[in-house]
Structures are given as structure tokens and as C-alpha cells.
Design a protein around this motif. Structure first.
Motif, short mmCIF file in Angstrom:
data_model
loop_
_atom_site.label_atom_id
_atom_site.label_comp_id
_atom_site.label_asym_id
_atom_site.label_seq_id
_atom_site.Cartn_x
_atom_site.Cartn_y
_atom_site.Cartn_z
N GLN A 66 0.83 -1.21 0.00
CA GLN A 66 0.00 0.00 0.00
C GLN A 66 0.87 1.26 0.00
N PHE A 67 2.00 1.20 0.68
CA PHE A 67 2.94 2.32 0.70
C PHE A 67 3.46 2.59 -0.71
N LEU A 68 3.86 1.55 -1.43
CA LEU A 68 4.36 1.71 -2.79
C LEU A 68 3.27 2.21 -3.73
N ILE A 69 2.05 1.76 -3.51
CA ILE A 69 0.93 2.27 -4.30
C ILE A 69 0.75 3.76 -4.04
N GLY A 70 0.81 4.15 -2.78
CA GLY A 70 0.64 5.55 -2.42
C GLY A 70 1.70 6.46 -3.01
N LYS A 71 2.91 5.91 -3.21
CA LYS A 71 4.00 6.69 -3.80
C LYS A 71 3.94 6.68 -5.32
N GLY A 72 3.03 5.90 -5.89
CA GLY A 72 2.95 5.81 -7.34
C GLY A 72 3.93 4.83 -7.94
N VAL A 73 4.64 4.07 -7.09
CA VAL A 73 5.59 3.08 -7.58
C VAL A 73 4.85 1.89 -8.20
N GLN A 100 4.61 -10.28 -4.38
CA GLN A 100 5.18 -9.37 -3.37
C GLN A 100 6.65 -9.04 -3.64
N LEU A 101 7.39 -9.96 -4.21
CA LEU A 101 8.82 -9.73 -4.41
C LEU A 101 9.15 -9.07 -5.74
N ALA A 102 8.23 -9.15 -6.69
CA ALA A 102 8.52 -8.58 -8.01
C ALA A 102 8.90 -7.11 -7.96
N PRO A 103 8.21 -6.25 -7.18
CA PRO A 103 8.60 -4.83 -7.17
C PRO A 103 10.03 -4.59 -6.69
N LEU A 104 10.56 -5.48 -5.85
CA LEU A 104 11.92 -5.30 -5.36
C LEU A 104 12.93 -5.41 -6.50
N SER A 105 12.60 -6.20 -7.52
CA SER A 105 13.55 -6.44 -8.60
C SER A 105 13.62 -5.27 -9.58
N ARG A 106 12.69 -4.34 -9.48
CA ARG A 106 12.62 -3.25 -10.47
C ARG A 106 13.35 -1.99 -10.04
N HIS A 107 13.92 -2.02 -8.83
CA HIS A 107 14.52 -0.81 -8.29
C HIS A 107 15.84 -1.13 -7.61
N SER A 108 16.71 -0.14 -7.55
CA SER A 108 18.02 -0.32 -6.92
C SER A 108 17.85 -0.48 -5.42
N ARG A 109 18.84 -1.10 -4.78
CA ARG A 109 18.78 -1.29 -3.34
C ARG A 109 18.80 0.06 -2.62
N SER A 110 19.57 1.01 -3.12
CA SER A 110 19.61 2.31 -2.45
C SER A 110 18.25 3.00 -2.50
N GLU A 111 17.55 2.89 -3.62
CA GLU A 111 16.23 3.49 -3.73
C GLU A 111 15.24 2.79 -2.79
N LEU A 112 15.32 1.47 -2.76
CA LEU A 112 14.44 0.70 -1.88
C LEU A 112 14.71 1.02 -0.41
N ASP A 113 15.98 1.16 -0.05
CA ASP A 113 16.32 1.47 1.34
C ASP A 113 15.80 2.85 1.74
N THR A 114 15.88 3.81 0.83
CA THR A 114 15.35 5.14 1.11
C THR A 114 13.85 5.09 1.34
N TRP A 115 13.15 4.37 0.49
CA TRP A 115 11.70 4.22 0.67
C TRP A 115 11.39 3.52 1.98
N HIS A 116 12.19 2.51 2.34
CA HIS A 116 11.90 1.76 3.56
C HIS A 116 12.05 2.64 4.79
N GLY A 117 13.01 3.56 4.78
CA GLY A 117 13.14 4.47 5.91
C GLY A 117 11.88 5.28 6.13
N GLU A 118 11.30 5.76 5.04
CA GLU A 118 10.04 6.50 5.13
C GLU A 118 8.90 5.58 5.57
N PHE A 119 8.89 4.37 5.02
CA PHE A 119 7.87 3.37 5.36
C PHE A 119 7.90 3.04 6.85
N LEU A 120 9.10 2.85 7.39
CA LEU A 120 9.22 2.52 8.80
C LEU A 120 8.68 3.65 9.67
N ALA A 121 9.02 4.87 9.31
CA ALA A 121 8.61 6.02 10.11
C ALA A 121 7.12 6.29 10.03
#
Length: 221
Positions: free
Chosen positions: A23-30, A61-82
Motif C-alpha cells: 500500500q505504501f508503494l501504491i501511495g507513492k505511485g511506484v 510481493q517480491l517482483a517490485p523489489l527487482s525493479r529498483h536499486s537497493r539504495s532506492e528501496l532502502d530510502t523508501w523503507h526508511g520512510e515506510f518505517l517512520a
């Protein structure tokens, strides 16, 4: 030594991190809302009903992880966690984990949700061990496929046994062991510990816990 195992989604968290991540990725338009939101809800309902095909779900669930760099995913996860995860952590959940830690128990989260999503959440709880579904990687990027046995239903027992064996331990060797869970999908592992505990349980698990005399607690705020 004593062992304390914790399910994550709807147990330590007052919500589902897998569902919230999508839902977070949907909200970001990813992810496309029209395509993914209905499918996300469908899988969540299947999980609650006990009819989930874990491999079909992991493909989704895992497919979106393959479409983005780890640094981009980690940045999104920081926002997701908060924004999505910390509001789902109650004081009671933190206190339960802290109580077991203060007693010197060996602690682990045991979850079907993948380790990319759940690793930072385990660190948020100061739980040193995480047994989660592992997303495969090649050349520093996720492939969109799982690696090894998914940590789901009986797979949780397989993964817990392998983890304990790597430490020179086995489940039956603990004086006491706990597993906290909300879901009937976790009955196989609940039946393996000396102290199974239902937490804000679904109807099927609540009925099983009442029938077997297991404690049923709430960690909700």
C-alpha cells in the motif's frame, strides 16, 4: 537458556507489514493502484482464510523489489518505517519483547514476510534474530524470487530448526520456549513450543487456544 519466538504481523505489529508495504508503494505511485491494490487485498484475505498459495503471493510481493536499486528501496523503507510501521507498534508489544530480553532469553522474529521488509522492523524492536522469507539477490539486486524455504506454516518449523542447529541448539533442548502469534497459520509452530500464546488471535486460533487452555493476550494500543 529459554527461547522466545514472535510472529510479526498482527502480533508485535497492530497491522500487516507485507500489506502495508504494498500500500505504501501504491501511495507513492511506484505500483499501479488499479492493478495492485485489489490483488494485495485478495492475497491478504486468502492468508486470513488459510488458503494462501505462498509461492503465488511471493511472485506478487517480491517482483517490485527487482525493479529498483537497493539504495532506492532502502530510502523508501526508511520512510515506510517512520510513517507506516512505528504507528503500529504498541507500548505493550515493546514491553513484552523487553521483558524476555531482560530475562536473558534467546529472541527471534519468525515471519512469512520477506527479510527486506522485516529486517529494519526487527532492529526497531532490538530483536537480534530474524527468520523470514529470503528474497534472492544477484549482483546486488533482488531477483523477484524467494531463496530457500519460505517461512510460512510448516516452513516456519523447518527454518527455526535450521537456525537453532546453526547455533548448536535444538527446540526440544530449551527449558521453556514461547511462540506468540495471532494466526491459525502458525498452529504448526505453536504446537512445538512449551508455551504457545495467542495474541489478538483470529477466530480459528482463538477457538483452538481456548480448547487447549493456551493463554490469549492483547498487545493492541
Amino acid at each position: 537458556m529459554k527461547l522466545a519466538l514472535f510472529d510479526l504481523d498482527n502480533t508485535l505489529l497492530s497491522g500487516d507489514s507485507d500489506f502495508e508495504w504494498a500500500q505504501f508503494l501504491i501511495g507513492k505511485g511506484v505500483l499501479d493502484r488499479e492493478v495492485h491494490e485489489a490483488r494485495n487485498i485478495e492475497f491478504f484475505e486468502q492468508y486470513k482464510a488459510g488458503t494462501l498459495d505462498i509461492h503465488a503471493f511471493l511472485d506478487f510481493q517480491l517482483a517490485p523489489l527487482s525493479r529498483h536499486s537497493r539504495s532506492e528501496l532502502d530510502t523508501w523503507h526508511g520512510e515506510f518505517l517512520a510513517t507506516r510501521i512505528r504507528p503500529l507498534i504498541s507500548t505493550a508489544a515493546r514491553e513484552l519483547v523487553a521483558k524476555h530480553a531482560a530475562n536473558g532469553d534467546l529472541l527471534a522474529i519468525v515471519t512469512a514476510t520477506n527479510s527486506f521488509v522485516t529486517g529494519p522492523i526487527a532492529r526497531e524492536f532490538n530483536i537480534p534474530h530474524l527468520i523470514a522469507t529470503i528474497p534472492a539477490q544477484e549482483n546486488g539486486r533482488f531477483t523477484g524470487q524467494p531463496r530457500g524455504t519460505p517461512s510460512f506454516r510448516e516452513g516456519k518449523i523447518v527454518r527455526v530448526d535450521a537456525w537453532l542447529e546453526s547455533l548448536g541448539l535444538w527446540l526440544g533442548g530449551f527449558e521453556q520456549s514461547w511462540f506468540y502469534s495471532d494466526s491459525h497459520n502458525d498452529l504448526p509452530l505453536l504446537e512445538k513450543v512449551t508455551n504457545p500464546v495467542a495474541v489478538d488471535a483470529d477466530a480459528t486460533l482463538a477457538e483452538a487456544a481456548a480448547r487447549r487452555g493456551w493463554p490469549h493476550i492483547s498487545l493492541r494500543a
